[in-house]
Design a protein around this motif. Structure first.
Motif, PDB file in Angstrom:
ATOM      1  N   PRO A 285       0.796  -1.219   0.000  1.00  0.00           N
ATOM      2  CA  PRO A 285       0.000   0.000   0.000  1.00  0.00           C
ATOM      3  C   PRO A 285       0.832   1.274   0.000  1.00  0.00           C
ATOM      4  N   PHE A 286       2.157   1.153   0.044  1.00  0.00           N
ATOM      5  CA  PHE A 286       3.019   2.326   0.130  1.00  0.00           C
ATOM      6  C   PHE A 286       3.541   2.728  -1.249  1.00  0.00           C
ATOM      7  N   ASN A 287       3.752   3.981  -1.422  1.00  0.00           N
ATOM      8  CA  ASN A 287       4.246   4.498  -2.690  1.00  0.00           C
ATOM      9  C   ASN A 287       5.767   4.385  -2.738  1.00  0.00           C
ATOM     10  N   LYS A 288       6.243   3.189  -2.471  1.00  0.00           N
ATOM     11  CA  LYS A 288       7.673   2.940  -2.394  1.00  0.00           C
ATOM     12  C   LYS A 288       7.909   1.453  -2.625  1.00  0.00           C
ATOM     13  N   PRO A 289       8.714   1.077  -3.617  1.00  0.00           N
ATOM     14  CA  PRO A 289       8.904  -0.351  -3.903  1.00  0.00           C
ATOM     15  C   PRO A 289       9.845  -1.012  -2.903  1.00  0.00           C
ATOM     16  N   VAL A 290       9.765  -2.314  -2.840  1.00  0.00           N
ATOM     17  CA  VAL A 290      10.751  -3.106  -2.107  1.00  0.00           C
ATOM     18  C   VAL A 290      11.905  -3.378  -3.073  1.00  0.00           C
ATOM     19  N   THR A 291      13.108  -3.024  -2.661  1.00  0.00           N
ATOM     20  CA  THR A 291      14.272  -3.131  -3.535  1.00  0.00           C
ATOM     21  C   THR A 291      15.189  -4.280  -3.113  1.00  0.00           C
ATOM     22  N   ILE A 292      16.151  -4.582  -3.957  1.00  0.00           N
ATOM     23  CA  ILE A 292      17.171  -5.582  -3.623  1.00  0.00           C
ATOM     24  C   ILE A 292      17.908  -5.153  -2.356  1.00  0.00           C
ATOM     25  N   ALA A 293      18.199  -3.865  -2.226  1.00  0.00           N
ATOM     26  CA  ALA A 293      18.878  -3.378  -1.025  1.00  0.00           C
ATOM     27  C   ALA A 293      18.037  -3.622   0.221  1.00  0.00           C
TER      28      ALA A 293
END
Length: 702
Positions: free
Chosen positions: A166-174
């Motif tokens: 629901p957040f305007n932020k992706p889950v990244t490799i980092a």
């Protein structure tokens, strides 16, 4: 066959109960349901660093280990100590410095039947979560090759699968590497252990997409030790490289380093060389395999001699002794740099490693990784600036590694100290501390680990939790406090400047400050049980609709009581058929069976459990007594209490325990003559259950 399965399941489920209540004995230890932790004293605060029964044979050094003969003599004397021998029967340890192997030694015997001595080169051990270092290194290798970017959205590698985010932020490799994904907890459990040789193992891909967690916190804002993130790293290695994860690790990590006794696949050769582990009663832990196969977050088998090869290559800027490069110097630096910190003085994670307890580091820069799995514990401890590393693994779950590291650092780095915090910081008033920090903080992974924070004067806080007990802190910075042993308590602010997280009892994760309770229309603030009911509602133990009456005096059935405890302590339900004849219609049948298998209950007559009958207070006390015994790994103290008449003989010790630990509320009274009326024969009701559940979070506290 069923008895063997139940015994095996019981071992794992018991571990889950213990781990729902305990965290690392020292900052190197992880909290995993497939991992163990040192038992907690239920009435006293746990020491931050255990006492080390070792006296240096020579004056302590100050610049680290240098001479192989001296290091080996140090280890020989330490592991000759009877108190150390009690901590494990088979131990393997290696020490390196600047490309040299100063020691690679085994102590004890591989098993109690053959009496074969442990060999650093030949005896293999399960290293559990130390495996995560190698999984992270594989990801970093692919970054080196330009096949991955640390900023990549992980959805790029998920075959079209879209996260619930629901957040305007992706889950990244980092985020995967630093355990800051924001994922809902997905930990290994009893289903990851295969005790039957012919049982098929789940594939890595299937395990990923069968129960993919939603994102429940904004990615990058909180640290929670995340087994699923490490498993997902392994799957991404497969996707990007085109090789199965186990094969990739063999071809690109183990073979180049000459780690010929290391694998994520349990081969027959490595299994035959595996040290036998024994439980507290001296019985051999049943042989098992792990699933999925391979298990990137904890499935590696290796030797201490192989780990010495890895340590030297890692601290030689990623270059093996023969010149083979496994990681670029820049990548080694990235894996040796803390990328997540709750406070500048309290780091969390690098890419693959975690921060140790600063009390043990002597102020020297250290990265570490510990691991625990059924029957085995390990620790990797690296000091990159001096290129010193030590690895230990052994066939018992416990704190031997803590004793070793404390002795090692005391012997080789005497005189090194470093204060943490801001010495010029002006302490806050008690009123400011109360407004900013007081409240309940719930661990992000373990629902039974809740920390209560209270102000105790200018610049002073007190915490209490079931892991470490009661501790007092002095302020050392705006959001930093130090306890009696020098260990830090750190807080984090949200975007609105309000305290949102703390880090203390669980060294490998944060606890979130819980919101104010919504309350219930029939529970005003002056209700005698309001503080317990509202607190439990705040931390999620009570999930009743806040718009409807709570009905505090309604009785609790035997099944509902077991369900409440199973949920509170994250006990996995059993997959076995029920041993009771009358639980088939209960929605809590699998939970009742799980409680039966770890010895929390025995049922009633003729193979029944009577799930719908209201539970008596003395019956509930007996279940709690057994639960606390399972948690502590030993029988709880049977201290007599002055009880008023009315408790059956079989419940006297349990009711005495409840009274001694003050696991009750205003429903229990003590007469002038000192006799306590526990109300053993009364049915337990909802408000009394609320007291009990809250009190179990803080047993013995005032």
């Amino acid at each position: 066959m069923k008895s063997r399965r139940i015994r095996s399941m019981t071992i794992i489920i018991s571990a889950a109960v213990v781990l729902s209540l305990t965290s690392a004995s020292v900052y190197a230890e992880q909290m995993n349901p497939i991992e163990f932790s040192v038992p907690v004293n239920l009435t006293q605060g746990a020491s931050a660093v255990p006492a080390v029964p070792f006296a240096n044979p020579e004056p302590a050094l100050s610049d680290g280990p240098r001479e192989a003969a001296e290091v080996q003599a140090f280890l020989d004397q330490l592991f000759a100590s009877s108190s150390i021998k009690q901590k494990a029967g088979a131990v393997s340890v290696s020490v390196v410095r600047d490309g040299q192997v100063l020691a690679a030694k085994g102590y004890g015997i591989v098993d109690q039947i053959a009496k074969q001595p442990v060999s650093a080169e030949q005896t293999t051990f399960r290293i559990a979560s130390v495996s995560k270092v190698f999984t992270a290194a594989a990801i970093i290798q692919l970054v080196d090759q330009g096949k991955l970017s640390l900023e990549d959205n992980i959805e790029k590698y998920l075959d079209g699968f879209k996260l619930t985010n629901p957040f305007n932020k992706p889950v990244t490799i980092a985020n995967l590497l630093t355990h800051t994904t924001g994922f809902e907890i997905r930990d290994p459990n009893n289903s990851n252990f295969l005790f039957e040789p012919a049982a098929p193992a789940m594939a890595l891909k299937d395990s990923i997409f069968t129960d993919f967690p939603p994102v429940v916190r904004e990615p990058g804002t909180s640290y929670m030790y995340d087994n699923f993130a490490s498993r997902l790293q392994g799957y991404i290695v497969e996707k990007v490289s085109g090789e199965a994860f186990g094969l990739y690790m063999a071809n690109h990590m183990f073979k180049p380093l000459g780690m010929t006794s290391s694998s994520f696949t349990q081969t027959e050769d490595l299994e035959n060389r595996l040290a036998v582990s024994y439980d507290a009663a001296g019985a051999a832990v049943p042989a098992y395999r792990l699933q999925p196969n391979p298990l990137p977050e904890g499935g590696m088998i290796t030797t201490s001699a192989d780990m010495a090869r890895f340590m030297n290559a890692f601290m030689n800027s990623g270059k093996a002794a023969d010149g083979t490069v496994i990681l670029s110097p820049e990548s080694v630096k990235a894996m040796s740099t803390y990328h997540m910190s709750i406070d500048p003085s309290v780091p969390d994670t690098t890419y693959g490693f975690e921060a140790p307890n600063p009390v043990q580091t002597k102020g020297l820069f250290t990265i570490t990784k510990g691991g625990d799995i059924l029957g085995f514990s390990s620790l990797l401890w690296l000091m990159p600036e001096s290129k010193v590393g030590i690895f230990v693994t052994y066939n018992k779950n416990g704190d031997l590694r803590d004793a070793l590291i404390s002795a090692f650092m005391d012997h080789y780095y005497s005189g090194h100290t470093k204060d943490i915090g801001d010495p010029g910081y002006v302490q806050q008033s008690e009123e400011e501390l109360r407004a900013n920090f007081e409240g309940l903080y719930k661990d992000l992974r373990t629902s039974a680990l809740v920390t209560r924070v209270t102000a105790a004067g200018p610049g002073k806080l007190i915490t209490f939790d079931i892991v470490s007990g009661r501790h007092e802190f002095k302020q050392a910075g705006k959001l930093l406090f130090i306890d009696e042993a020098g260990s830090p308590l750190a807080f984090k602010l949200d975007d609105q400047g309000q305290v949102s997280y703390l880090k203390y009892p669980n060294p490998v994760g944060y606890a979130a400050k819980t919101p104010a309770a919504a309350g219930f229309p029939d529970i005003p603030d002056n209700h005698p049980f309001a503080s317990y009911i509202h607190a439990n509602q705040s931390i999620g133990l009570i999930k009743d609709d806040p718009n409807k009456p709570f009905r505090a005096t309604d009785t609790v059935s035997r099944a509902e009581f077991i369900h409440a405890l199973v949920q509170q302590f994250s006990l996995p339900p059993s997959a076995n058929p029920s041993d009771f004849k009358d639980t088939g219609g209960s929605p809590y049948e699998a939970e009742i069976q799980a409680a039966k298998e770890i010895g929390l209950l025995t049922g009633t007559s003729k193979g029944n459990f009577e799930p719908n009958r209201p539970i008596l207070r003395e019956e509930a006390a007996v279940v709690i007594e057994r639960l606390l015994a399972a948690v502590s790994g030993q029988q709880t103290p049977r201290l007599p209490a002055k009880l008023a008449p009315g408790t059956d003989y079989w419940a006297v010790s349990a009711v005495s325990l409840m009274v001694n630990l003050k696991l009750y509320g205003p429903e229990v009274s003590t007469a002038a003559d000192g006799f306590t009326d526990y109300g053993s024969k009364r049915s337990l009701n909802k408000q009394e259950l609320a007291v009990l559940q809250y009190s179990l979070l803080f047993p013995g506290s005032e």
